[in-house]
Design a protein around this motif. Structure first.
Motif, PDB file in Angstrom:
ATOM      1  N   LYS A   1      27.828  59.776 103.056  1.00 57.23           N
ATOM      2  CA  LYS A   1      27.138  59.910 101.762  1.00 57.23           C
ATOM      3  C   LYS A   1      25.829  59.108 101.707  1.00 57.23           C
ATOM      4  O   LYS A   1      25.539  58.432 100.723  1.00 57.23           O
ATOM      5  CB  LYS A   1      28.065  59.502 100.620  1.00 57.23           C
ATOM      6  CG  LYS A   1      29.352  60.340 100.568  1.00 57.23           C
ATOM      7  CD  LYS A   1      30.160  60.064  99.327  1.00 57.23           C
ATOM      8  CE  LYS A   1      31.460  60.864  99.329  1.00 57.23           C
ATOM      9  NZ  LYS A   1      31.260  62.313  99.380  1.00 57.23           N
TER      10      LYS A   1
ATOM     11  N   ILE B   1      24.027  66.391 100.725  1.00 56.83           N
ATOM     12  CA  ILE B   1      24.128  67.410 101.769  1.00 56.83           C
ATOM     13  C   ILE B   1      24.377  68.804 101.184  1.00 56.83           C
ATOM     14  O   ILE B   1      24.926  69.681 101.855  1.00 56.83           O
ATOM     15  CB  ILE B   1      25.223  67.053 102.787  1.00 56.83           C
ATOM     16  CG1 ILE B   1      26.580  66.867 102.085  1.00 56.83           C
ATOM     17  CG2 ILE B   1      24.845  65.828 103.590  1.00 56.83           C
ATOM     18  CD1 ILE B   1      27.736  66.771 103.050  1.00 56.83           C
TER      19      ILE B   1
ATOM     20  N   ASP C   1      32.023  61.910 105.914  1.00 53.66           N
ATOM     21  CA  ASP C   1      30.756  61.995 105.189  1.00 53.66           C
ATOM     22  C   ASP C   1      30.413  60.602 104.661  1.00 53.66           C
ATOM     23  O   ASP C   1      31.073  60.077 103.771  1.00 53.66           O
ATOM     24  CB  ASP C   1      30.875  62.992 104.028  1.00 53.66           C
ATOM     25  CG  ASP C   1      29.550  63.183 103.283  1.00 53.66           C
ATOM     26  OD1 ASP C   1      28.552  62.514 103.644  1.00 53.66           O
ATOM     27  OD2 ASP C   1      29.510  64.002 102.355  1.00 53.66           O
TER      28      ASP C   1
ATOM     29  N   LYS D   1      25.572  64.155 107.435  1.00 54.97           N
ATOM     30  CA  LYS D   1      26.875  63.657 106.982  1.00 54.97           C
ATOM     31  C   LYS D   1      27.220  62.347 107.680  1.00 54.97           C
ATOM     32  O   LYS D   1      27.791  61.439 107.083  1.00 54.97           O
ATOM     33  CB  LYS D   1      27.974  64.696 107.273  1.00 54.97           C
ATOM     34  CG  LYS D   1      28.018  65.867 106.311  1.00 54.97           C
ATOM     35  CD  LYS D   1      29.162  66.789 106.687  1.00 54.97           C
ATOM     36  CE  LYS D   1      29.220  67.990 105.748  1.00 54.97           C
ATOM     37  NZ  LYS D   1      30.325  68.924 106.115  1.00 54.97           N
TER      38      LYS D   1
END
Length: 530
Positions: free
Chosen positions: A495, A499, A493, A97
């Motif tokens: 991205k 995840i 997060d 994350k």
């Protein structure tokens, strides 16, 4: 001659396959060189994790401890499985994350950049002093034991160790410097297959040897004779007392599998969380068979060798004495690969930590920029320097008192659990400030050093680690209570990768825990031990 030919052929085959699999890879970017382009699949991750862990240190050291004491040393492998499950479920998602390239990256977001630099420096010192030199030394001891190179060339043992250390170091450096992480990971996976096959063949031929051609007779001998060596429930005076499984050993393994850069770098290169978790599950399944590879040969050696001056030579001598000549060469290639993979992983991870966490931020503070190509070029120069340093240190391990494997674990205490303590508190709290982490880090390392080098507490070093973990955690929580961060940490997060977790991870974890418990019951007074 046949053994040497087999060794050369298998070693060249691994190198060729690794080259073919990584040909055309983009090694001119930081992600491409240091993380394999974040494209590693579950099989490569799992095989690489397993082989990086199963270095020559383990084969030499664990079988030595079984020969001298008992199979209690298998605790390092068995408790690794529980640690891997925890890392897969709780720690890996945090790293992915966060988009971490190195494990200290999280610490910069959670605390500040200075903590990231501190931990990176501790990692570097640990790798150069206590990770890479022992790997080179163990590989050299293994080679000399299998091929008796001292006798063949009429050299002293000291001179032979120097030559072998530098031979392994130079080849490992070539992999790390010119191939990057993906070349290392691919060669690890291939060697991992050979390691499992060859590692199982050693006890097979060993049992045939002591059973005078009968596998069942040999098996009956190791299960009914010298049964005090079959007890995995280590006594208080054992190198691995059973009580340590629930204190310092768990912490050491959590640090090893969850924070060590040269281990986690493979998983950080996963194409998504599911691939990382599958890879960790594969490594855990392979760890289940580690007692067969790392402990059973030591039991077999009890029936063959009775007066051994250097017990570190038990495993390589066993290979040379019980296996066919062509398989001796194959096993030499596997041990060579195991030594290479840990060594070159240490080089790659060390350069990653220094370049990305220390050198690049230093330039940024000076308002200077550095492109990926120049960064990678300087990284290669650094790896040459680190490799040479480790190769100079390695031969002197021959003069260390005490068991080789026990030495590695004790020295690791200066670098392992202190780092895990900082990360653990960072994971579970939001307000502990950077100053709390720094004070706790200095306190832990100082106190551990005093207990190992100055004062004899009478406590096992793993128990001391657990006590210092709790004390250091309390120090950090004190700062979090009375001097909290003005703005609590909030995870984001980034991205970088998907995840979404692997849906079968809990089922596999439950099965693995059951197997671990069953293994301990078998190797106990309730089973075959007495």
């Amino acid at each position: 001659m046949l053994a040497v030919s087999t060794f050369i052929l298998f070693t060249l085959l691994v190198a060729y396959i690794s080259y073919r699999k990584t040909k055309g890879e983009a090694l001119n970017t930081s992600d491409g060189y240091f993380l394999g382009g974040r494209s590693l699949g579950w099989f490569v991750i799992g095989g690489s994790l397993f082989l990086t862990n199963m270095s020559a240190n383990n084969f030499i050291g664990e079988n030595e401890q079984v020969y001298n004491d008992s199979v209690a040393v298998m605790a390092w492998g068995m408790t690794s499985i529980l640690s891997l499950i925890i890392v897969s479920e709780f720690i890996l998602p945090i790293y992915l994350k966060n988009g971490s390239v190195t494990t200290p990256d999280f610490l910069e977001d959670r605390f500040d950049s200075s903590i990231k630099k501190w931990i990176s420096i501790i990692f570097l010192v640990g790798y150069v002093i206590n990770m890479m030199p022992p790997v080179l030394y163990a590989g050299a001891v293994a080679f000399n034991g299998m091929f008796d190179l001292s006798g063949v060339f009429g050299l002293s043992n000291w001179a032979t160790i120097w030559i072998l250390v530098w031979s392994i170091g130079i080849v490992g450096s070539i992999y790390a410097i010119f191939g990057g992480l993906k070349a290392i990971a691919v060669s690890d996976a291939i060697n991992g297959i050979g390691l499992v096959i060859g590692g199982l063949l050693v006890p097979f031929f060993g049992l045939l040897y002591i059973g005078e051609g009968s596998f069942s007779v040999g098996l009956d001998m190791i299960l009914t004779q010298n049964t005090e060596h079959l007890n995995a429930i280590g006594k208080p005076d054992s190198p691995v007392p059973f009580s340590t499984l629930f204190t310092g050993m768990l912490l050491v393994n959590l640090n090893y599998w969850g924070t060590e850069q040269y281990i986690m770098q493979r998983v950080l290169g996963a194409k998504n969380l599911a691939a990382g978790q599958k890879g960790i599950a594969l490594a855990s399944v392979l760890k289940v068979i580690s007692p067969i590879l790392l402990n059973i040969p030591g039991l077999i050696a009890l029936h063959i060798y009775f007066n051994v001056e250097n017990t570190a030579e038990i495993y390589p001598r066993l290979i040379g004495d019980v296996m066919p000549e062509y398989l001796t060469g194959f096993m030499a290639a596997i041990i060579f690969g195991a030594a290479l993979t840990t060594f070159n992983s240490g080089l790659n991870s060390s350069s990653t930590l220094f370049m990305l966490n220390i050198y690049k931020p230093y330039l940024k503070d000076k308002n200077k920029e550095i492109g990926d190509l120049k960064l990678i070029k300087k990284s290669k120069y650094l790896q040459v320097f680190l490799a040479m340093t480790a190769m100079f240190i390695a031969p002197f391990i021959a003069f260390v008192d005490g068991g080789f494997f026990d030495y590695i674990q004790k020295v690791a205490g200066f670098f392992s659990v202190p780092i895990f303590t900082i990360l653990f508190v960072g994971f579970v709290t939001k307000k502990v400030p950077p100053i709390g982490a720094k004070v706790a880090l200095i306190f832990f390392i100082t106190c551990y050093g005093l207990t190992q080098l100055v004062f004899d507490t009478g406590l096992h070093f793993l128990h001391i680690m657990a006590i210092l973990f709790l004390t250091s955690t309390a120090i950090m929580l004190f700062f979090g209570k009375f001097y909290p961060m003005k703005v609590p940490y909030k995870p984001i997060d980034k991205k970088i990768v998907d995840i979404k977790p692997w849906k079968y991870r809990h089922l596999i974890s439950l099965l693995l825990i059951i197997i671990v418990i069953a293994t301990y019951i078998f190797f106990s007074p309730l089973g075959v031990a007495s």
